[in-house]
Design an enzyme around this catalytic site. Sequence first.
Site, mmCIF file in Angstrom:
data_model
loop_
_atom_site.group_PDB
_atom_site.id
_atom_site.type_symbol
_atom_site.label_atom_id
_atom_site.label_comp_id
_atom_site.label_asym_id
_atom_site.label_seq_id
_atom_site.Cartn_x
_atom_site.Cartn_y
_atom_site.Cartn_z
ATOM 1 C CB CYS A 24 -63.802 -32.305 -8.525
ATOM 2 S SG CYS A 24 -62.846 -33.503 -8.947
ATOM 3 C CD GLU A 69 -63.841 -40.468 -6.321
ATOM 4 O OE1 GLU A 69 -63.490 -39.284 -5.856
ATOM 5 O OE2 GLU A 69 -63.453 -41.528 -6.099
HETATM 6 P P1 NAD Z 1 -74.130 -33.488 -11.607
HETATM 7 O O1 NAD Z 1 -74.354 -34.286 -10.218
HETATM 8 O O2 NAD Z 1 -75.316 -32.489 -12.043
HETATM 9 O O3 NAD Z 1 -74.647 -34.567 -12.891
HETATM 10 C C1 NAD Z 1 -73.779 -35.673 -13.022
HETATM 11 C C2 NAD Z 1 -74.261 -36.803 -13.766
HETATM 12 O O4 NAD Z 1 -75.269 -37.419 -13.087
HETATM 13 C C3 NAD Z 1 -74.949 -36.387 -15.070
HETATM 14 O O5 NAD Z 1 -74.598 -37.390 -16.064
HETATM 15 C C4 NAD Z 1 -76.520 -36.519 -14.789
HETATM 16 O O6 NAD Z 1 -77.234 -36.518 -15.950
HETATM 17 C C5 NAD Z 1 -76.411 -37.539 -13.846
HETATM 18 N N1 NAD Z 1 -77.386 -37.537 -12.913
HETATM 19 C C6 NAD Z 1 -78.479 -36.384 -12.603
HETATM 20 N N2 NAD Z 1 -79.294 -36.795 -11.910
HETATM 21 C C7 NAD Z 1 -79.195 -37.997 -11.412
HETATM 22 C C8 NAD Z 1 -80.056 -39.042 -10.513
HETATM 23 N N3 NAD Z 1 -81.032 -38.771 -9.758
HETATM 24 N N4 NAD Z 1 -79.545 -40.394 -10.592
HETATM 25 C C9 NAD Z 1 -78.559 -40.813 -11.320
HETATM 26 N N5 NAD Z 1 -77.856 -39.934 -12.426
HETATM 27 C C10 NAD Z 1 -78.136 -38.756 -12.349
HETATM 28 O O7 NAD Z 1 -72.895 -32.876 -11.726
HETATM 29 P P2 NAD Z 1 -72.256 -32.124 -13.096
HETATM 30 O O8 NAD Z 1 -72.900 -30.682 -12.866
HETATM 31 O O9 NAD Z 1 -72.462 -32.755 -14.304
HETATM 32 O O10 NAD Z 1 -70.738 -31.970 -12.491
HETATM 33 C C11 NAD Z 1 -70.173 -31.172 -12.012
HETATM 34 C C12 NAD Z 1 -69.823 -31.733 -10.433
HETATM 35 O O11 NAD Z 1 -69.259 -32.659 -10.422
HETATM 36 C C13 NAD Z 1 -68.990 -30.838 -9.655
HETATM 37 O O12 NAD Z 1 -69.719 -30.830 -8.261
HETATM 38 C C14 NAD Z 1 -67.639 -31.261 -9.362
HETATM 39 O O13 NAD Z 1 -67.047 -30.908 -8.382
HETATM 40 C C15 NAD Z 1 -68.160 -32.799 -9.326
HETATM 41 N N6 NAD Z 1 -66.778 -33.617 -9.794
HETATM 42 C C16 NAD Z 1 -66.258 -34.437 -8.985
HETATM 43 C C17 NAD Z 1 -65.217 -35.218 -9.501
HETATM 44 C C18 NAD Z 1 -64.332 -35.992 -8.297
HETATM 45 O O14 NAD Z 1 -63.600 -36.706 -9.070
HETATM 46 N N7 NAD Z 1 -64.532 -35.922 -7.185
HETATM 47 C C19 NAD Z 1 -64.636 -35.029 -10.732
HETATM 48 C C20 NAD Z 1 -65.347 -34.257 -11.483
HETATM 49 C C21 NAD Z 1 -66.595 -33.405 -11.254
#
Ligand code: NAD
Length: 475
Positions: free
Chosen positions: A263, A229
């Site tokens: 999002c 997501e």
């Molecule tokens: P991010 O991708 O930076 O991090 C998300 C999570 O992934 C964190 O817990 C992080 O520690 C982990 N992570 C980082 N690198 C990783 C790897 N290589 N392998 C596995 N895990 C890893 O996102 P963010 O900045 O925390 O969140 C914001 C983003 O989330 C925005 O783009 C937003 O649109 C999206 N979002 C989407 C939804 C949806 O339902 N579609 C909902 C909320 C947020």
Amino acid sequence: MTTIQVRNPRSGEIDYQIPCFSENEIKLRATSVRDAQKKWASLSIENRCDILREWHTAISDNRDIIANALCIDTGRQAFSGFEVDVALKLIDHWIHRAPALFKKDSGISNQVPSVNYQHTLIPYPIVAAISPWNVPLILGLIDAIPALAAGCAVMLKPSEVTPRFAAPLEKTINLVDELSDVFSLIMGDGLTGRAMIDAADAVCFTGSVATGRLVAVHAAERFIPAFLELGGKDPAIVTRQADIHKAADAIIRSAVGMTGQACQSLERIYVDIDIIDEFTDTLLERLAHVKLNWPNIECGHIGPIIHAPQAKIIQTQLSEAISDGATVIYGDGVVEHEGGLWCTPTVLTNISHKMRVMKEETFGPVIPIVAYHTIEEAIALANDTEFGLSAAVFCEDQKEALWIAEKLVVGAISINDASLTSVVNDVEKNSFCYSGLGGSRMGDAGFTRFLRKRASLIQTAKPMSIDIFKESGDH
Ligand code: NAD
């Protein structure tokens, strides 16, 4: 053990730290929950739901402690309490819905009527749930709760940006013995998330497209399903048949609420040229009532920007747009107050699709307004994106609204409202294009996607002989 320093979004100060789990520690946790999952999966669905009901009580009893931690994590007060209440509602929902979905089915093959079959539902042993910082509690539990109900063990990693809620949440889990055996909170950063995928049998990831791509590749290398997501750049189309007041209110709630850190925030507004002046005046009039929740957290609507690097992204998109000819007709962009970073609702006109503010996720309360001449032009503009999360259409003629909705390449369209997927969780939807991958997290599929089907095929007639392969020349 290494530690991660955590910034307070209201003060900008580093005032908390978390341990960063090592690969070895994750392996040990995985071994432990994998062992316990066998017993968990052998319980009846009703038993598992009873245990989740006990956890519901534990969370209710600790509601304020969890909400207070979330409040420091995110700098917003009212929504923090709301998050815990939504988590409780999610548990309620799955306790009531899961038993009806967890049914063995059996029948007769249409193709070979002498064969009966029985299906057994096999949960993935370990689901890794990896969550972002914008809605810290709900976005971890939205996947964890149905996975647990389905019989999976869950390792959940909150974002390292907003981890304070994890300790009080973990206390509630530890109050329920059988649950604590199969539900483990993992603290750490991206490398920790990566190591979790190595130990899991399925991954639910909510986060950015860039990280989602890494997660998808890694999961593919391990041949495990990845439910992703990801980000969005949601458009709204405000037609000539829109109720302008309704549209302005819904667009403000969606684009500005949560500081735009959602999002499904509306980030592009396309308005029929005949009504754009009236719409814009109404929007600005309504926006005048929307305030930052600073200096007093108990007043206002807009919390701080939670993750400091996001403030830089928002301001860079705004500055670039302005230098490329955009006009700011309302708001001041990113502002600093006593070390915290906020963003005032900021409305832009004279926008082009070449600007990053129209192409990339902003994740801030920025409202770019663009006029369109024909509905075909509006649809083409709305679809001119690599994202496909959701959209909104404002048109009081429902037939016309649905006609427009069918032309939008997104997974959900709110009609005469915005961002309805943030409150309607029981209707299935997929995320299109770069906004996601895999089965719906909403609706019944949010539960059934954690179950694989094993078919037992029972032959009731005499098995076919080798002669079915016999060539025609043999006698
Ligand atoms: P991010 O991708 O930076 O991090 C998300 C999570 O992934 C964190 O817990 C992080 O520690 C982990 N992570 C980082 N690198 C990783 C790897 N290589 N392998 C596995 N895990 C890893 O996102 P963010 O900045 O925390 O969140 C914001 C983003 O989330 C925005 O783009 C937003 O649109 C999206 N979002 C989407 C939804 C949806 O339902 N579609 C909902 C909320 C947020």
